[in-house]
Design a protein around this motif. Structure first.
Motif, PDB file in Angstrom:
ATOM      1  N   HIS A  24     -24.482   4.084 -12.832  1.00 45.07           N
ATOM      2  CA  HIS A  24     -25.096   2.919 -13.512  1.00 45.07           C
ATOM      3  C   HIS A  24     -26.536   2.850 -13.146  1.00 45.07           C
ATOM      4  O   HIS A  24     -27.456   2.364 -13.974  1.00 45.07           O
ATOM      5  CB  HIS A  24     -24.302   1.481 -13.201  1.00 45.07           C
ATOM      6  CG  HIS A  24     -23.022   1.463 -13.797  1.00 45.07           C
ATOM      7  ND1 HIS A  24     -22.069   2.095 -13.478  1.00 45.07           N
ATOM      8  CD2 HIS A  24     -22.719   0.842 -15.016  1.00 45.07           C
ATOM      9  CE1 HIS A  24     -20.743   1.993 -14.100  1.00 45.07           C
ATOM     10  NE2 HIS A  24     -21.330   1.144 -15.070  1.00 45.07           N
ATOM     11  N   ALA A  30     -25.634   7.044 -19.522  1.00 43.96           N
ATOM     12  CA  ALA A  30     -25.401   5.826 -20.589  1.00 43.96           C
ATOM     13  C   ALA A  30     -24.633   4.508 -20.002  1.00 43.96           C
ATOM     14  O   ALA A  30     -24.827   3.616 -20.576  1.00 43.96           O
ATOM     15  CB  ALA A  30     -24.699   6.407 -21.545  1.00 43.96           C
ATOM     16  N   LYS A  31     -24.134   4.683 -18.819  1.00 42.51           N
ATOM     17  CA  LYS A  31     -23.315   3.657 -18.154  1.00 42.51           C
ATOM     18  C   LYS A  31     -24.226   2.433 -17.791  1.00 42.51           C
ATOM     19  O   LYS A  31     -23.842   1.319 -17.920  1.00 42.51           O
ATOM     20  CB  LYS A  31     -22.710   3.950 -17.025  1.00 42.51           C
ATOM     21  CG  LYS A  31     -21.616   5.198 -17.314  1.00 42.51           C
ATOM     22  CD  LYS A  31     -20.852   5.400 -16.019  1.00 42.51           C
ATOM     23  CE  LYS A  31     -19.816   6.570 -16.205  1.00 42.51           C
ATOM     24  NZ  LYS A  31     -19.271   6.965 -14.847  1.00 42.51           N
ATOM     25  N   ARG A  33     -27.979   2.438 -18.326  1.00 50.06           N
ATOM     26  CA  ARG A  33     -29.545   2.310 -19.007  1.00 50.06           C
ATOM     27  C   ARG A  33     -29.353   1.483 -20.087  1.00 50.06           C
ATOM     28  O   ARG A  33     -28.218   0.998 -20.892  1.00 50.06           O
ATOM     29  CB  ARG A  33     -29.804   3.663 -19.348  1.00 50.06           C
ATOM     30  CG  ARG A  33     -29.086   4.512 -20.515  1.00 50.06           C
ATOM     31  CD  ARG A  33     -29.603   5.820 -20.755  1.00 50.06           C
ATOM     32  NE  ARG A  33     -28.895   6.441 -21.847  1.00 50.06           N
ATOM     33  CZ  ARG A  33     -29.026   7.502 -22.178  1.00 50.06           C
ATOM     34  NH1 ARG A  33     -29.703   8.587 -21.301  1.00 50.06           N
ATOM     35  NH2 ARG A  33     -28.420   8.210 -23.081  1.00 50.06           N
ATOM     36  N   CYS A  34     -30.609   0.993 -20.503  1.00 48.12           N
ATOM     37  CA  CYS A  34     -30.873   0.059 -21.663  1.00 48.12           C
ATOM     38  C   CYS A  34     -30.252   1.066 -22.836  1.00 48.12           C
ATOM     39  O   CYS A  34     -30.655   2.006 -23.177  1.00 48.12           O
ATOM     40  CB  CYS A  34     -32.353  -0.209 -21.771  1.00 48.12           C
ATOM     41  SG  CYS A  34     -32.626  -0.997 -23.296  1.00 48.12           S
ATOM     42  N   ARG A  35     -29.749   0.644 -23.656  1.00 46.81           N
ATOM     43  CA  ARG A  35     -29.094   0.828 -24.859  1.00 46.81           C
ATOM     44  C   ARG A  35     -29.876   1.255 -26.050  1.00 46.81           C
ATOM     45  O   ARG A  35     -30.030   2.041 -26.911  1.00 46.81           O
ATOM     46  CB  ARG A  35     -27.828   0.300 -25.426  1.00 46.81           C
ATOM     47  CG  ARG A  35     -26.658   0.324 -24.462  1.00 46.81           C
ATOM     48  CD  ARG A  35     -25.275  -0.291 -25.212  1.00 46.81           C
ATOM     49  NE  ARG A  35     -24.147  -0.135 -24.155  1.00 46.81           N
ATOM     50  CZ  ARG A  35     -23.839  -1.470 -23.180  1.00 46.81           C
ATOM     51  NH1 ARG A  35     -24.816  -2.374 -23.196  1.00 46.81           N
ATOM     52  NH2 ARG A  35     -22.986  -1.109 -22.435  1.00 46.81           N
ATOM     53  N   GLN A  38     -32.580   3.897 -24.536  1.00 46.37           N
ATOM     54  CA  GLN A  38     -32.204   5.286 -23.724  1.00 46.37           C
ATOM     55  C   GLN A  38     -32.653   5.426 -22.536  1.00 46.37           C
ATOM     56  O   GLN A  38     -32.784   6.521 -22.141  1.00 46.37           O
ATOM     57  CB  GLN A  38     -31.792   6.517 -24.615  1.00 46.37           C
ATOM     58  CG  GLN A  38     -31.475   6.284 -26.062  1.00 46.37           C
ATOM     59  CD  GLN A  38     -30.138   6.056 -26.023  1.00 46.37           C
ATOM     60  OE1 GLN A  38     -29.255   6.419 -25.461  1.00 46.37           O
ATOM     61  NE2 GLN A  38     -29.791   4.898 -26.915  1.00 46.37           N
ATOM     62  N   CYS A  60     -35.091  -4.350 -23.132  1.00 45.50           N
ATOM     63  CA  CYS A  60     -35.339  -4.288 -21.854  1.00 45.50           C
ATOM     64  C   CYS A  60     -36.548  -4.856 -20.797  1.00 45.50           C
ATOM     65  O   CYS A  60     -36.809  -4.846 -20.037  1.00 45.50           O
ATOM     66  CB  CYS A  60     -34.743  -3.031 -20.951  1.00 45.50           C
ATOM     67  SG  CYS A  60     -35.801  -1.674 -21.284  1.00 45.50           S
ATOM     68  N   TYR A  65     -33.276  -0.692 -17.674  1.00 43.55           N
ATOM     69  CA  TYR A  65     -31.628  -0.664 -17.475  1.00 43.55           C
ATOM     70  C   TYR A  65     -31.103  -2.119 -18.020  1.00 43.55           C
ATOM     71  O   TYR A  65     -31.707  -2.846 -18.342  1.00 43.55           O
ATOM     72  CB  TYR A  65     -31.380  -1.066 -15.757  1.00 43.55           C
ATOM     73  CG  TYR A  65     -31.775   0.205 -14.940  1.00 43.55           C
ATOM     74  CD1 TYR A  65     -30.831   1.092 -14.896  1.00 43.55           C
ATOM     75  CD2 TYR A  65     -32.940   0.241 -14.700  1.00 43.55           C
ATOM     76  CE1 TYR A  65     -31.086   2.371 -14.178  1.00 43.55           C
ATOM     77  CE2 TYR A  65     -33.543   1.479 -13.606  1.00 43.55           C
ATOM     78  CZ  TYR A  65     -32.254   2.671 -13.633  1.00 43.55           C
ATOM     79  OH  TYR A  65     -32.579   3.818 -12.843  1.00 43.55           O
ATOM     80  N   GLN A  66     -29.925  -1.975 -18.094  1.00 39.73           N
ATOM     81  CA  GLN A  66     -28.792  -3.425 -18.617  1.00 39.73           C
ATOM     82  C   GLN A  66     -28.939  -4.380 -17.563  1.00 39.73           C
ATOM     83  O   GLN A  66     -29.404  -4.130 -16.167  1.00 39.73           O
ATOM     84  CB  GLN A  66     -27.649  -2.978 -18.882  1.00 39.73           C
ATOM     85  CG  GLN A  66     -27.411  -1.831 -19.857  1.00 39.73           C
ATOM     86  CD  GLN A  66     -26.109  -1.116 -20.058  1.00 39.73           C
ATOM     87  OE1 GLN A  66     -24.950  -1.996 -19.686  1.00 39.73           O
ATOM     88  NE2 GLN A  66     -25.839  -0.099 -20.377  1.00 39.73           N
TER      89      GLN A  66
END
Length: 256
Positions: A24, A30-31, A33-35, A38, A60, A65-66
């Motif tokens: 993460h 992809a787990k 990172r910011c969707r 990317q 973001c 990141y998320q």
């Protein structure tokens, strides 16, 4: 060494409670990172006939990141905050974490303490990329059976950077490795343990071995243009050193 940083964050109690794993904390995975961007921190719009428009990701805010990943902090710093640190700052933050501290300190010793950890590699200058590779050599366990070949490594470097480069090369030699440098910079030549002087000119006028040995031996060769300029260079440096400090005797730089 960023893998070690990700491992450190994944091992924190906050991460274990919230669920983020080592993956993460990678902006390439992809787990976490910011969707929207990317994990790039910015987005790009193709304007077809015009240059692409690049802007900070609105989701973001450039942090890659998320939110649940950014909520995990080490000494008050999120993974995005760490990527925004310079290597000098990271050396302070990760003091006492051996694997990370060793790598960060090596980069600082190579004179790159001002570089930001998250800076993309393609944006580094040629000299910076070269010194980053040398920093990698400093932290790699050495068996003493390593030969480094370098072709004009001082090209484009400021005199201060040349001094840093010479110091790093000396540190590599101190690990038991051998460094062979093709170079015309007089500061590097003066710092060499052994010089092989080819000449007397270039192209069809060169190719003969004029002299070899320490700088003192090269300077005694009457046919060596290198020796002539080297003598003048060292005399000038000795005079400058004498002017700045009458109590510090001028001497030849440490060998490379």
């Amino acid at each position: 060494f960023f893998a070690a940083v990700r491992g450190l964050f994944a091992s924190l109690p906050e991460a274990r409670a919230r669920g983020p794993t080592r993956a993460h904390f990678s902006f390439n995975d992809a787990k976490g990172r910011c969707r929207a961007c990317q994990g790039d921190g910015h987005r790009q719009v193709d304007l077809q006939l015009m240059a692409d428009l690049t802007f900070v990701c609105e989701q973001c805010q450039g942090r890659r990141y998320q939110d649940e990943v950014l909520a995990v902090t080490y000494n008050g710093q999120s993974i995005a905050d760490v990527l925004a640190l310079t290597f000098d700052e990271a050396a302070v933050l990760f003091h006492g974490v051996p694997e990370i501290e060793a790598a960060v300190t090596a980069v600082c010793r190579a004179g790159l303490g001002y570089v930001v950890l998250g800076q993309p590699s393609p944006t580094l200058s040629g000299g910076e990329s070269q010194r980053l590779k040398l920093a990698t050599a400093l932290v790699r366990p050495s068996s003493g059976q390593v030969l480094y070949l370098m072709d004009e490594p001082t090209t484009g470097l400021h005199a201060r950077d040349v001094a840093v480069l010479s110091r790093v090369l000396r540190q590599i030699v101190d690990t038991g490795a051998t460094v062979m440098v093709i170079e015309h910079n007089l500061d590097v030549i003066a710092a060499a343990d052994h010089i092989i002087d080819l000449g007397p000119g270039g192209g069809p006028n060169g190719g003969r071995l004029l002299a070899e040995g320490p700088p003192e031996a090269i300077m005694t060769c009457p046919e060596s243009i290198t020796g002539r300029y080297l003598r003048t260079h060292l005399e000038r440096e000795a005079a400058r050193t004498h002017r700045t400090s009458a109590h510090s005797p001028a001497r030849r730089p440490e060998g490379v």
